[in-house]
Design a protein around this motif. Structure first.
Motif, PDB file in Angstrom:
ATOM      1  N   SER A 235       0.825  -1.206   0.000  1.00  0.00           N
ATOM      2  CA  SER A 235       0.000   0.000   0.000  1.00  0.00           C
ATOM      3  C   SER A 235       0.859   1.256   0.000  1.00  0.00           C
ATOM      4  O   SER A 235       0.523   2.252  -0.644  1.00  0.00           O
ATOM      5  N   ALA A 236       1.982   1.208   0.728  1.00  0.00           N
ATOM      6  CA  ALA A 236       2.904   2.350   0.714  1.00  0.00           C
ATOM      7  C   ALA A 236       3.469   2.540  -0.690  1.00  0.00           C
ATOM      8  O   ALA A 236       3.598   3.667  -1.179  1.00  0.00           O
TER       9      ALA A 236
ATOM     10  N   ILE B  87      -0.785   4.344  10.291  1.00  0.00           N
ATOM     11  CA  ILE B  87       0.084   5.503  10.517  1.00  0.00           C
ATOM     12  C   ILE B  87       0.869   5.837   9.249  1.00  0.00           C
ATOM     13  O   ILE B  87       0.949   6.997   8.824  1.00  0.00           O
ATOM     14  N   VAL B  88       1.434   4.794   8.631  1.00  0.00           N
ATOM     15  CA  VAL B  88       2.206   4.990   7.398  1.00  0.00           C
ATOM     16  C   VAL B  88       1.307   5.513   6.281  1.00  0.00           C
ATOM     17  O   VAL B  88       1.669   6.451   5.549  1.00  0.00           O
ATOM     18  N   MET B  89       0.113   4.910   6.161  1.00  0.00           N
ATOM     19  CA  MET B  89      -0.810   5.329   5.100  1.00  0.00           C
ATOM     20  C   MET B  89      -1.270   6.776   5.280  1.00  0.00           C
ATOM     21  O   MET B  89      -1.389   7.521   4.311  1.00  0.00           O
ATOM     22  N   MET B  90      -1.515   7.179   6.524  1.00  0.00           N
ATOM     23  CA  MET B  90      -1.956   8.557   6.760  1.00  0.00           C
ATOM     24  C   MET B  90      -0.869   9.548   6.348  1.00  0.00           C
ATOM     25  O   MET B  90      -1.152  10.554   5.680  1.00  0.00           O
TER      26      MET B  90
ATOM     27  N   ALA C 187      -9.268  10.034   2.423  1.00  0.00           N
ATOM     28  CA  ALA C 187      -8.500   8.840   2.793  1.00  0.00           C
ATOM     29  C   ALA C 187      -7.624   9.122   4.015  1.00  0.00           C
ATOM     30  O   ALA C 187      -7.443   8.252   4.875  1.00  0.00           O
ATOM     31  N   THR C 188      -7.094  10.334   4.102  1.00  0.00           N
ATOM     32  CA  THR C 188      -6.296  10.735   5.269  1.00  0.00           C
ATOM     33  C   THR C 188      -7.152  10.694   6.530  1.00  0.00           C
ATOM     34  O   THR C 188      -6.719  10.196   7.580  1.00  0.00           O
TER      35      THR C 188
ATOM     36  N   THR D 269       0.493  -4.459  13.889  1.00  0.00           N
ATOM     37  CA  THR D 269       0.670  -4.518  12.440  1.00  0.00           C
ATOM     38  C   THR D 269      -0.319  -3.604  11.730  1.00  0.00           C
ATOM     39  O   THR D 269       0.050  -2.845  10.830  1.00  0.00           O
ATOM     40  N   VAL D 270      -1.579  -3.655  12.158  1.00  0.00           N
ATOM     41  CA  VAL D 270      -2.622  -2.819  11.573  1.00  0.00           C
ATOM     42  C   VAL D 270      -2.381  -1.354  11.905  1.00  0.00           C
ATOM     43  O   VAL D 270      -2.543  -0.464  11.053  1.00  0.00           O
TER      44      VAL D 270
END
Length: 204
Positions: A127-128, A180-183, A155-156, A174-175
Protein backbone atom coordinates in the motif's frame (compact mmCIF):
# COMPACT_ATOMS: atom_id res chain seq x y z
CA UNK A 1 -16.15 4.49 29.62
CA UNK A 2 -19.35 5.83 28.14
CA UNK A 3 -17.57 8.73 26.41
CA UNK A 4 -14.94 6.35 24.99
CA UNK A 5 -17.67 4.11 23.62
CA UNK A 6 -19.39 7.12 22.04
CA UNK A 7 -16.14 8.31 20.45
CA UNK A 8 -15.52 4.81 19.12
CA UNK A 9 -18.99 4.68 17.57
CA UNK A 10 -18.51 8.13 16.01
CA UNK A 11 -15.11 7.12 14.61
CA UNK A 12 -16.44 3.84 13.21
CA UNK A 13 -19.58 5.26 11.63
CA UNK A 14 -17.92 8.41 10.28
CA UNK A 15 -15.27 6.22 8.66
CA UNK A 16 -17.91 4.02 7.06
CA UNK A 17 -19.87 7.04 5.81
CA UNK A 18 -16.78 8.73 4.39
CA UNK A 19 -15.66 5.50 2.71
CA UNK A 20 -19.11 5.24 1.14
CA UNK A 21 -18.21 8.24 -1.02
CA UNK A 22 -14.40 8.06 -0.82
CA UNK A 23 -13.75 7.43 -4.51
CA UNK A 24 -16.78 9.33 -5.84
CA UNK A 25 -14.88 12.63 -6.37
CA UNK A 26 -12.17 10.76 -8.27
CA UNK A 27 -14.66 8.84 -10.39
CA UNK A 28 -16.61 12.02 -11.12
CA UNK A 29 -13.41 13.78 -12.22
CA UNK A 30 -12.55 10.98 -14.64
CA UNK A 31 -16.06 10.88 -16.09
CA UNK A 32 -16.24 14.65 -16.50
CA UNK A 33 -12.88 14.83 -18.27
CA UNK A 34 -13.28 11.50 -20.09
CA UNK A 35 -9.62 11.04 -19.25
CA UNK A 36 -7.51 9.28 -16.63
CA UNK A 37 -4.64 11.77 -16.98
CA UNK A 38 -2.64 11.97 -13.78
CA UNK A 39 -4.04 8.76 -12.27
CA UNK A 40 -1.45 5.97 -12.05
CA UNK A 41 -2.78 2.53 -13.05
CA UNK A 42 0.04 0.82 -11.14
CA UNK A 43 -0.81 2.78 -7.99
CA UNK A 44 -4.47 1.80 -8.23
CA UNK A 45 -3.65 -1.91 -8.71
CA UNK A 46 -1.30 -1.90 -5.70
CA UNK A 47 -3.86 -0.06 -3.57
CA UNK A 48 -6.58 -2.55 -4.47
CA UNK A 49 -4.22 -5.43 -3.62
CA UNK A 50 -3.54 -3.93 -0.20
CA UNK A 51 -7.25 -3.48 0.53
CA UNK A 52 -8.02 -7.08 -0.45
CA UNK A 53 -5.31 -8.39 1.87
CA UNK A 54 -6.58 -6.28 4.78
CA UNK A 55 -10.15 -7.45 4.27
CA UNK A 56 -9.08 -11.08 4.10
CA UNK A 57 -6.88 -10.76 7.20
CA UNK A 58 -9.47 -9.05 9.39
CA UNK A 59 -12.28 -11.38 8.37
CA UNK A 60 -9.99 -14.40 8.89
CA UNK A 61 -9.30 -13.34 12.49
CA UNK A 62 -12.95 -12.40 13.14
CA UNK A 63 -12.26 -8.76 13.95
CA UNK A 64 -15.32 -6.71 15.00
CA UNK A 65 -17.20 -5.98 11.77
CA UNK A 66 -17.42 -2.19 12.35
CA UNK A 67 -13.60 -2.02 12.36
CA UNK A 68 -13.23 -3.14 8.75
CA UNK A 69 -16.65 -2.97 7.09
CA UNK A 70 -15.43 -0.09 4.92
CA UNK A 71 -13.05 -2.35 2.99
CA UNK A 72 -15.71 -4.05 0.82
CA UNK A 73 -17.15 -0.59 0.09
CA UNK A 74 -13.76 0.83 -0.95
CA UNK A 75 -12.86 -2.27 -2.95
CA UNK A 76 -16.02 -1.97 -5.07
CA UNK A 77 -15.21 1.69 -5.74
CA UNK A 78 -11.58 0.87 -6.57
CA UNK A 79 -12.68 -1.81 -9.04
CA UNK A 80 -14.93 0.71 -10.77
CA UNK A 81 -12.10 3.26 -10.86
CA UNK A 82 -9.75 0.62 -12.25
CA UNK A 83 -12.22 -0.06 -15.07
CA UNK A 84 -12.45 3.69 -15.79
CA UNK A 85 -8.66 4.01 -15.94
CA UNK A 86 -8.34 0.95 -18.17
CA UNK A 87 -11.12 2.23 -20.43
CA UNK A 88 -9.75 5.75 -20.84
CA UNK A 89 -6.22 4.38 -21.22
CA UNK A 90 -7.27 1.98 -23.96
CA UNK A 91 -6.26 -1.05 -21.88
CA UNK A 92 -9.59 -2.80 -21.27
CA UNK A 93 -8.06 -6.06 -22.55
CA UNK A 94 -6.13 -6.18 -19.25
CA UNK A 95 -9.32 -6.28 -17.16
CA UNK A 96 -9.72 -10.07 -17.36
CA UNK A 97 -6.12 -10.91 -16.34
CA UNK A 98 -6.36 -8.51 -13.39
CA UNK A 99 -9.63 -10.14 -12.32
CA UNK A 100 -8.11 -13.62 -12.49
CA UNK A 101 -5.08 -12.56 -10.41
CA UNK A 102 -7.19 -10.86 -7.73
CA UNK A 103 -9.63 -13.78 -7.43
CA UNK A 104 -6.82 -16.35 -7.24
CA UNK A 105 -4.97 -14.28 -4.66
CA UNK A 106 -8.13 -13.92 -2.55
CA UNK A 107 -8.48 -17.69 -2.24
CA UNK A 108 -4.78 -18.40 -1.78
CA UNK A 109 -4.44 -15.99 1.16
CA UNK A 110 -6.14 -18.29 3.67
CA UNK A 111 -4.79 -21.64 2.51
CA UNK A 112 -2.40 -21.44 5.47
CA UNK A 113 -2.35 -19.15 8.52
CA UNK A 114 1.23 -18.07 7.83
CA UNK A 115 0.26 -16.93 4.33
CA UNK A 116 -2.37 -14.45 5.51
CA UNK A 117 -0.07 -13.23 8.31
CA UNK A 118 2.81 -12.68 5.90
CA UNK A 119 0.51 -11.02 3.38
CA UNK A 120 -0.77 -8.60 6.02
CA UNK A 121 2.79 -7.62 6.95
CA UNK A 122 3.59 -7.13 3.28
CA UNK A 123 0.36 -5.22 2.64
CA UNK A 124 1.78 -2.15 4.38
CA UNK A 125 4.70 -2.22 1.97
CA UNK A 126 2.35 -2.81 -0.99
CA UNK A 127 0.00 0.00 0.00
CA UNK A 128 2.90 2.35 0.71
CA UNK A 129 4.29 1.48 -2.72
CA UNK A 130 0.94 2.43 -4.27
CA UNK A 131 1.23 5.93 -2.77
CA UNK A 132 4.87 6.26 -3.80
CA UNK A 133 4.05 5.19 -7.36
CA UNK A 134 1.39 7.90 -7.53
CA UNK A 135 3.84 10.43 -6.11
CA UNK A 136 6.48 9.44 -8.67
CA UNK A 137 3.90 9.83 -11.44
CA UNK A 138 3.04 13.33 -10.22
CA UNK A 139 6.68 14.33 -9.88
CA UNK A 140 7.46 13.07 -13.38
CA UNK A 141 4.53 14.76 -15.11
CA UNK A 142 4.35 17.82 -12.82
CA UNK A 143 0.63 17.74 -13.51
CA UNK A 144 -2.02 16.36 -11.15
CA UNK A 145 -4.46 16.14 -14.07
CA UNK A 146 -7.70 14.47 -12.99
CA UNK A 147 -6.37 13.26 -9.60
CA UNK A 148 -8.85 14.25 -6.90
CA UNK A 149 -7.37 15.99 -3.85
CA UNK A 150 -10.74 15.48 -2.13
CA UNK A 151 -10.47 11.69 -2.39
CA UNK A 152 -6.95 11.70 -0.95
CA UNK A 153 -7.98 14.08 1.86
CA UNK A 154 -10.88 11.80 2.80
CA UNK A 155 -8.50 8.84 2.79
CA UNK A 156 -6.30 10.74 5.27
CA UNK A 157 -9.28 11.19 7.59
CA UNK A 158 -10.21 7.51 7.47
CA UNK A 159 -6.64 6.53 8.38
CA UNK A 160 -6.74 8.89 11.35
CA UNK A 161 -10.02 7.42 12.62
CA UNK A 162 -8.74 3.89 12.12
CA UNK A 163 -5.65 4.65 14.19
CA UNK A 164 -8.01 5.62 17.01
CA UNK A 165 -10.33 2.61 16.62
CA UNK A 166 -7.40 0.19 16.42
CA UNK A 167 -5.89 1.56 19.63
CA UNK A 168 -9.30 1.34 21.33
CA UNK A 169 -10.20 -2.19 20.17
CA UNK A 170 -7.82 -4.79 18.71
CA UNK A 171 -4.52 -3.00 19.50
CA UNK A 172 -3.02 -4.91 16.57
CA UNK A 173 0.44 -3.35 16.06
CA UNK A 174 0.67 -4.52 12.44
CA UNK A 175 -2.62 -2.82 11.57
CA UNK A 176 -1.72 0.29 13.59
CA UNK A 177 1.62 0.74 11.83
CA UNK A 178 -0.14 0.34 8.49
CA UNK A 179 -2.62 3.14 9.21
CA UNK A 180 0.08 5.50 10.52
CA UNK A 181 2.21 4.99 7.40
CA UNK A 182 -0.81 5.33 5.10
CA UNK A 183 -1.96 8.56 6.76
CA UNK A 184 1.48 10.15 6.38
CA UNK A 185 1.68 9.15 2.71
CA UNK A 186 -1.90 10.28 2.00
CA UNK A 187 -1.05 13.72 3.38
CA UNK A 188 2.04 13.81 1.17
CA UNK A 189 0.09 12.84 -1.96
CA UNK A 190 -2.64 15.40 -1.19
CA UNK A 191 -0.06 18.18 -0.79
CA UNK A 192 1.63 17.12 -4.04
CA UNK A 193 -1.68 17.11 -5.94
CA UNK A 194 -2.43 20.64 -4.74
CA UNK A 195 1.12 21.77 -5.56
CA UNK A 196 0.85 20.60 -9.17
CA UNK A 197 -2.78 21.60 -9.66
CA UNK A 198 -2.98 23.81 -12.72
CA UNK A 199 -5.36 26.78 -12.52
CA UNK A 200 -8.52 26.44 -14.59
CA UNK A 201 -8.41 28.35 -17.85
CA UNK A 202 -10.75 31.30 -17.99
CA UNK A 203 -13.10 31.32 -20.91
CA UNK A 204 -13.25 34.46 -23.01
Amino acid sequence: MGSESLLLDVANWSTILVCGVLKVPQGAALLAAKSARGVSLESLVLELSGFLVCLRYMSYYNYPLPTYIEYPIIIVQDVILLLFVLHYGGKMKHALPYTAIFVAGWYMLTLQKWIVDLAMNLSTVISAASKLVQLRYLWRTRDSGQVSATTWSLATYTCATRIFTTVMTTKDVTVLVRFIVMMALNIWVTATILHYRKPAKKSD
